[in-house]
Design a protein around this motif. Structure first.
Motif, mmCIF file in Angstrom:
data_model
loop_
_atom_site.group_PDB
_atom_site.id
_atom_site.type_symbol
_atom_site.label_atom_id
_atom_site.label_comp_id
_atom_site.label_asym_id
_atom_site.label_seq_id
_atom_site.Cartn_x
_atom_site.Cartn_y
_atom_site.Cartn_z
ATOM 1 N N UNK A 1 80.374 88.748 71.186
ATOM 2 C CA UNK A 1 79.309 89.380 70.400
ATOM 3 C C UNK A 1 78.289 90.055 71.303
ATOM 4 N N UNK A 2 77.874 89.381 72.369
ATOM 5 C CA UNK A 2 76.917 89.971 73.309
ATOM 6 C C UNK A 2 77.548 91.193 73.974
ATOM 7 N N UNK A 3 78.811 91.065 74.380
ATOM 8 C CA UNK A 3 79.496 92.193 75.017
ATOM 9 C C UNK A 3 79.640 93.371 74.061
ATOM 10 N N UNK A 4 79.857 93.102 72.784
ATOM 11 C CA UNK A 4 79.967 94.159 71.781
ATOM 12 C C UNK A 4 78.691 94.985 71.724
ATOM 13 N N UNK A 5 77.553 94.317 71.711
ATOM 14 C CA UNK A 5 76.275 95.037 71.673
ATOM 15 C C UNK A 5 76.067 95.832 72.956
ATOM 16 N N UNK A 6 76.434 95.247 74.090
ATOM 17 C CA UNK A 6 76.284 95.952 75.365
ATOM 18 C C UNK A 6 77.218 97.155 75.443
ATOM 19 N N UNK B 1 66.102 92.533 73.202
ATOM 20 C CA UNK B 1 66.799 93.272 72.146
ATOM 21 C C UNK B 1 68.102 92.562 71.800
ATOM 22 N N UNK B 2 68.796 92.026 72.805
ATOM 23 C CA UNK B 2 70.011 91.259 72.530
ATOM 24 C C UNK B 2 69.686 90.056 71.653
ATOM 25 N N UNK B 3 68.582 89.402 71.943
ATOM 26 C CA UNK B 3 68.173 88.252 71.148
ATOM 27 C C UNK B 3 67.865 88.613 69.712
ATOM 28 N N UNK B 4 67.346 89.812 69.502
ATOM 29 C CA UNK B 4 67.011 90.260 68.144
ATOM 30 C C UNK B 4 68.212 90.847 67.408
ATOM 31 N N UNK B 5 69.222 91.283 68.136
ATOM 32 C CA UNK B 5 70.356 91.984 67.538
ATOM 33 C C UNK B 5 71.525 91.074 67.200
ATOM 34 N N UNK B 6 71.737 90.057 67.996
ATOM 35 C CA UNK B 6 72.886 89.182 67.787
ATOM 36 C C UNK B 6 72.539 88.086 66.786
ATOM 37 N N UNK B 7 73.548 87.314 66.436
ATOM 38 C CA UNK B 7 73.318 86.170 65.556
ATOM 39 C C UNK B 7 73.019 84.915 66.375
ATOM 40 N N UNK B 8 72.709 85.109 67.641
ATOM 41 C CA UNK B 8 72.410 83.999 68.542
ATOM 42 C C UNK B 8 70.908 83.882 68.751
ATOM 43 N N UNK C 1 71.453 83.462 73.835
ATOM 44 C CA UNK C 1 71.727 84.733 74.506
ATOM 45 C C UNK C 1 71.547 84.566 76.006
ATOM 46 N N UNK C 2 70.502 83.892 76.408
ATOM 47 C CA UNK C 2 70.256 83.687 77.836
ATOM 48 C C UNK C 2 71.406 82.920 78.494
ATOM 49 N N UNK C 3 71.892 81.870 77.823
ATOM 50 C CA UNK C 3 73.013 81.100 78.376
ATOM 51 C C UNK C 3 74.286 81.940 78.429
ATOM 52 N N UNK C 4 74.527 82.740 77.386
ATOM 53 C CA UNK C 4 75.713 83.593 77.366
ATOM 54 C C UNK C 4 75.629 84.626 78.492
ATOM 55 N N UNK C 5 74.476 85.255 78.659
ATOM 56 C CA UNK C 5 74.309 86.251 79.725
ATOM 57 C C UNK C 5 74.503 85.582 81.089
ATOM 58 N N UNK C 6 73.975 84.378 81.269
ATOM 59 C CA UNK C 6 74.205 83.636 82.518
ATOM 60 C C UNK C 6 75.702 83.460 82.773
ATOM 61 N N UNK C 7 76.435 83.044 81.740
ATOM 62 C CA UNK C 7 77.872 82.798 81.879
ATOM 63 C C UNK C 7 78.620 84.101 82.164
ATOM 64 N N UNK C 8 78.259 85.161 81.448
ATOM 65 C CA UNK C 8 78.905 86.457 81.676
ATOM 66 C C UNK C 8 78.616 86.975 83.080
ATOM 67 N N UNK C 9 77.382 86.790 83.528
ATOM 68 C CA UNK C 9 77.025 87.217 84.878
ATOM 69 C C UNK C 9 77.803 86.392 85.910
ATOM 70 N N UNK C 10 77.967 85.105 85.650
ATOM 71 C CA UNK C 10 78.729 84.242 86.549
ATOM 72 C C UNK C 10 80.180 84.681 86.694
#
Length: 154
Positions: free
Chosen positions: A48-53, A64-71, A76-85
């Motif tokens: 979902x985060x990747x879809x918005x990006x 904006x990710x926090x306001x746009x997603x259902x998370x 969102x912060x944890x997902x972005x951390x994991x994606x960045x990792x």
């Protein structure tokens, strides 16, 4: 005396519509989550985060990710951390607001998103898009827009 199960015909249409919405969201999300996790080790929340990006030509502020997603923002912060990792996104300071961070897909993130999006579409086709015609899809889109436009109503 055995209890009788309420049939769809006896259920008020608004109740049946709401139940259908909840059922479809739950069942389809679980189906997509299983397919994405199996094929790409990518939970649906990450997708979902990747879809918005992927939908944005420019880096997206984390807020904006926090306001746009259902998370939630913390999710969102944890997902972005994991994606960045995994090397799928970058975080950079915003050129417009020094307190803000912007997130963007890396080339590897774009590649994985394209593969995962194909998996998602293939997973949903037999149970969603192949079953619905353009009129059905347009009606659903109208419903989602109405519901989202009034999401903060009391």
């Amino acid at each position: 005396m055995a209890k009788k199960k309420l049939t769809q015909a006896e259920m008020p249409v608004a109740d049946h519509a709401f139940y259908g919405l909840v059922w479809a969201g739950t069942v389809l999300t679980e189906r997509v989550d299983r397919a994405l996790t199996k094929a790409h080790d990518l939970p649906v929340s990450w997708f979902e985060v990747m879809l918005w990006l992927a939908s944005s030509p420019d880096p997206v502020p984390a807020s904006v990710l926090g306001n746009s997603t259902m998370l939630s923002r913390s999710q969102v912060s944890r997902v972005v951390d994991a994606l960045q990792g995994r090397g799928l996104v970058t975080r950079t300071p915003s050129p417009r607001d020094a307190r803000s961070i912007e997130v963007a897909l890396t080339p590897e993130g774009h590649q994985l998103f394209e593969e995962a999006d194909a998996t998602r579409r293939a997973c949903l086709a037999p149970v969603f898009t192949d079953l619905l015609d353009d009129t059905d899809l347009a009606a659903l889109s109208t419903v989602w827009h109405k519901l989202k436009a009034n999401k903060d109503a009391q």
